[in-house]
Design a protein around this motif. Structure first.
Motif, PDB file in Angstrom:
ATOM      1  N   ASN B 137       5.735  39.277  41.099  1.00 26.29           N
ATOM      2  CA  ASN B 137       5.495  40.622  40.585  1.00 26.29           C
ATOM      3  C   ASN B 137       6.532  41.046  39.554  1.00 26.29           C
ATOM      4  O   ASN B 137       6.230  41.855  38.684  1.00 26.29           O
ATOM      5  CB  ASN B 137       5.436  41.622  41.743  1.00 26.29           C
ATOM      6  CG  ASN B 137       4.061  41.664  42.371  1.00 26.29           C
ATOM      7  OD1 ASN B 137       3.235  42.494  42.005  1.00 26.29           O
ATOM      8  ND2 ASN B 137       3.776  40.734  43.283  1.00 26.29           N
ATOM      9  N   CYS B 138       7.748  40.518  39.666  1.00 32.00           N
ATOM     10  CA  CYS B 138       8.801  40.874  38.706  1.00 32.00           C
ATOM     11  C   CYS B 138       8.644  40.102  37.396  1.00 32.00           C
ATOM     12  O   CYS B 138       8.880  40.640  36.320  1.00 32.00           O
ATOM     13  CB  CYS B 138      10.174  40.597  39.304  1.00 32.00           C
ATOM     14  SG  CYS B 138      10.548  41.605  40.747  1.00 32.00           S
ATOM     15  N   PHE B 139       8.246  38.835  37.493  1.00 26.26           N
ATOM     16  CA  PHE B 139       8.225  37.991  36.295  1.00 26.26           C
ATOM     17  C   PHE B 139       6.882  38.081  35.558  1.00 26.26           C
ATOM     18  O   PHE B 139       6.813  37.800  34.369  1.00 26.26           O
ATOM     19  CB  PHE B 139       8.529  36.539  36.663  1.00 26.26           C
ATOM     20  CG  PHE B 139       9.836  36.383  37.402  1.00 26.26           C
ATOM     21  CD1 PHE B 139      10.946  37.136  37.035  1.00 26.26           C
ATOM     22  CD2 PHE B 139       9.958  35.510  38.479  1.00 26.26           C
ATOM     23  CE1 PHE B 139      12.155  37.018  37.718  1.00 26.26           C
ATOM     24  CE2 PHE B 139      11.159  35.386  39.157  1.00 26.26           C
ATOM     25  CZ  PHE B 139      12.254  36.141  38.785  1.00 26.26           C
ATOM     26  N   ILE B 140       5.836  38.403  36.293  1.00 25.62           N
ATOM     27  CA  ILE B 140       4.515  38.624  35.677  1.00 25.62           C
ATOM     28  C   ILE B 140       4.084  40.022  36.108  1.00 25.62           C
ATOM     29  O   ILE B 140       3.332  40.202  37.061  1.00 25.62           O
ATOM     30  CB  ILE B 140       3.484  37.565  36.135  1.00 25.62           C
ATOM     31  CG1 ILE B 140       4.018  36.150  35.874  1.00 25.62           C
ATOM     32  CG2 ILE B 140       2.147  37.783  35.435  1.00 25.62           C
ATOM     33  CD1 ILE B 140       3.058  35.031  36.326  1.00 25.62           C
ATOM     34  N   PRO B 141       4.602  41.056  35.406  1.00 27.23           N
ATOM     35  CA  PRO B 141       4.379  42.429  35.890  1.00 27.23           C
ATOM     36  C   PRO B 141       2.902  42.810  35.944  1.00 27.23           C
ATOM     37  O   PRO B 141       2.508  43.611  36.795  1.00 27.23           O
ATOM     38  CB  PRO B 141       5.130  43.293  34.873  1.00 27.23           C
ATOM     39  CG  PRO B 141       6.139  42.384  34.233  1.00 27.23           C
ATOM     40  CD  PRO B 141       5.497  41.026  34.224  1.00 27.23           C
ATOM     41  N   GLN B 142       2.096  42.250  35.062  1.00 29.76           N
ATOM     42  CA  GLN B 142       0.671  42.596  35.067  1.00 29.76           C
ATOM     43  C   GLN B 142      -0.131  41.369  35.473  1.00 29.76           C
ATOM     44  O   GLN B 142      -0.447  40.513  34.627  1.00 29.76           O
ATOM     45  CB  GLN B 142       0.258  43.159  33.712  1.00 29.76           C
ATOM     46  CG  GLN B 142       0.943  44.515  33.481  1.00 29.76           C
ATOM     47  CD  GLN B 142       0.699  45.133  32.120  1.00 29.76           C
ATOM     48  OE1 GLN B 142      -0.185  44.717  31.375  1.00 29.76           O
ATOM     49  NE2 GLN B 142       1.493  46.130  31.790  1.00 29.76           N
ATOM     50  N   LYS B 259      -1.153  38.109  32.635  1.00 33.02           N
ATOM     51  CA  LYS B 259      -0.972  37.976  31.195  1.00 33.02           C
ATOM     52  C   LYS B 259       0.329  38.620  30.742  1.00 33.02           C
ATOM     53  O   LYS B 259       0.668  39.721  31.144  1.00 33.02           O
ATOM     54  CB  LYS B 259      -2.157  38.602  30.462  1.00 33.02           C
ATOM     55  CG  LYS B 259      -3.446  37.787  30.643  1.00 33.02           C
ATOM     56  CD  LYS B 259      -4.492  38.151  29.611  1.00 33.02           C
ATOM     57  CE  LYS B 259      -5.798  37.380  29.872  1.00 33.02           C
ATOM     58  NZ  LYS B 259      -5.651  35.914  29.810  1.00 33.02           N
ATOM     59  N   MET B 260       1.036  37.893  29.890  1.00 32.19           N
ATOM     60  CA  MET B 260       2.191  38.450  29.220  1.00 32.19           C
ATOM     61  C   MET B 260       1.697  39.506  28.225  1.00 32.19           C
ATOM     62  O   MET B 260       0.506  39.604  27.950  1.00 32.19           O
ATOM     63  CB  MET B 260       2.952  37.353  28.466  1.00 32.19           C
ATOM     64  CG  MET B 260       3.326  36.141  29.316  1.00 32.19           C
ATOM     65  SD  MET B 260       4.692  36.470  30.479  1.00 32.19           S
ATOM     66  CE  MET B 260       3.794  36.870  31.977  1.00 32.19           C
ATOM     67  N   SER B 266       0.212  33.288  32.293  1.00 33.55           N
ATOM     68  CA  SER B 266       1.223  32.559  33.063  1.00 33.55           C
ATOM     69  C   SER B 266       0.745  32.437  34.500  1.00 33.55           C
ATOM     70  O   SER B 266       0.187  33.388  35.047  1.00 33.55           O
ATOM     71  CB  SER B 266       2.562  33.304  33.059  1.00 33.55           C
ATOM     72  OG  SER B 266       3.104  33.404  31.765  1.00 33.55           O
TER      73      SER B 266
END
Lengths: 327, 327
Positions: B137-142, B259-260, B266
């Protein structure tokens, strides 16, 4: 209060970091800093000023909670990270593994003496892969480690290929060998040579009249870069290169396998599959920038790595929320 | 100085913890404590005393750095962990996700008021899977989260099946659906129903003359346990059960995909494949016990979870070693 982020360096990583700020509601981008002439650089985000990197050093430090340093590990970061750590909380993605202890020492001195927090070598390798190597060794004390990279673009190998005479453009993909991965996943703890773990695939745009056979030979025999691997070379047109190979995908696998005291086998596997290496790397850096801001607010100082950051510091949510939603 | 470990509860988990101490050179097992009559219990490790759990509470606290509490989450741990946290640094593997906030509060009060560190809900789920949900959740916020369990034995489902009339013995396996896993791995962020994510497979030893069709019907229609899943029931002999289904393998997968800001996808995947669920769980608990001992030595107190522990605290090695070997 939003965390005020500054970005130093505006290449692929800096642009990724700029975009990632928009996905983190508790952050605010206060400026992009470049070593180029800022008048020639336009930020992708409306309203974000592009300024000279010199502005960070002139006069009083600017109002920035964490400076995200997006430079190269070979020459930029060894000089930049300690310099800016004397004035700001900073984070970088220094990835020359062999030089990390030296980089840590110089950054720790500047950050510590000047009361800032610096976090080096964030991203995914070093970074998340490092975490998983450490975790694996703690949870499976008697076992073996395996790191596989790819499928993905190696910029270093692409650059090395481009320097060959007759090569107009090149892109190199590192590919993990599925058979080796499956052996490791089985828990058999195989010994694997460099050649058994990865293959390399190179797409080359040759200059008109260039000798394809000579280029191929020079690639596959290149010391350190290719000679220990099975390498396949493809010649394509510039149009094909631009159409099919413009992205920077990457990823990989960290595995740890071994035996519990009872003799039972355990296998841990961590993997990343990334359409864009710099976009994901910068997203990881922002989460660690949040941690840097918090550690600094607590009064900590000096250099840190991903090993020193409690996971809760990475999230914008408070502890009770994390426990009820993620635990 | 070795970390002095006490083990409270001597079932599968306690025996796993006992064995795991031998894989951690910086730890020493000072005693196994049981609620049974200790004279009827023999430690697997030569020289380790088996004592009554009452000894932990009588008179002055014993010389134990961390008490590893190996009890059940339903009734044991809600009562035991706060009680012993008043006297010792403790760690448990409380796994009733919905009751974690309440458990945290009661343990935090006792540990905090009495100057001890307690770490609850360690192990792999909750525990390592929780960490990966938080990291994702931190590295791929959405993005979206997916947790799959298995292939592995669910003791709760095995027990529920054993309570059916005509069932002499039963073992239930939870199986992730490969097709669903592959959809998630593709980065397509599918919406998956309970039935689409897991199947269940039950091996039953029926009593002589029992109605197999009736048993099958009662299993597959059992509310909460089986009715939302596709379940296959196999009738086998007790010999086959003992020969083929005596282990407690487990594992699973935590994925985060999204998605970034650029639109690039990712995917992060974390997985465990464990021959022995209790052996791995207890090995993880010991690594976190090491962290508990260190946090306590620093003067910290109160309840913690895996979210609050910097990874470096899990390792017996010092920071410089970790940076040069794992970063």
């Amino acid at each position: 209060m939003a965390i005020k982020i500054g970005i130093l360096g505006y290449g692929n990583l800096g642009r990724g970091a700029e975009a990632a700020v928009a996905q983190n509601d508790d952050m605010e981008l206060v400026g992009i800093f470049t070593r180029r002439d800022p008048s020639g650089v336009q930020a992708a985000t409306a309203g974000v000023p592009v300024r000279s990197a010199d502005d960070l050093l002139a006069g009083d430090p600017l109002d920035i909670d964490v400076l995200v340093i997006c430079g190269g590990s070979a020459t930029d970061l060894p000089e930049m990270t300690p310099k800016y750590a004397a004035l700001y909380n900073v984070i970088d993605s220094f990835d020359t593994h062999a030089h990390i202890p030296q980089h840590f020492a110089t950054v720790d001195k500047e950050a510590g003496e000047n009361g800032h927090v610096a976090l080096i070598s964030s991203g995914w390798d070093p970074g998340l892969f490092s975490l998983n190597r450490l975790f694996g060794n703690c949870f499976i004390p008697q076992g073996k480690d395996y790191t596989f990279w790819g499928p993905g673009v190696s910029q270093g190998h692409s650059d090395a290929t481009r320097r060959i005479e007759g090569v107009a453009d090149a892109r190199q993909y590192t590919l993990p060998v599925e058979k080796a991965l499956d052996e490791v996943r089985s828990g058999s703890n195989p010994d694997l040579t460099t050649r058994e773990k990865h293959t390399r695939e190179v797409f080359v745009v040759a200059e008109p009249g260039a000798d394809h056979a000579a280029i191929t030979k020079e690639i596959v025999e290149m010391p350190n870069y290719f000679d220990e691997y099975d390498t396949t070379v493809h010649f394509i047109s510039q149009e094909e290169m631009d159409r099919d190979h413009s992205g920077l995908p990457h990823g990989g696998f960290v595995l740890r396998s071994g035996k519990m005291a009872s003799g039972a086998t355990s296998v841990i596997e961590y993997s990343l599959k990334l359409d864009s290496n710099p976009d994901f790397t910068s997203s990881v850096m922002l989460a660690y920038a949040r941690a840097v801001a918090r550690l600094s607010a607590e009064g900590q100082k000096g250099c840190r790595t991903v090993f020193d950051v409690a996971p809760a510091y990475l999230s914008a949510h408070e502890g009770a929320y994390l426990r009820s939603h993620f635990l």
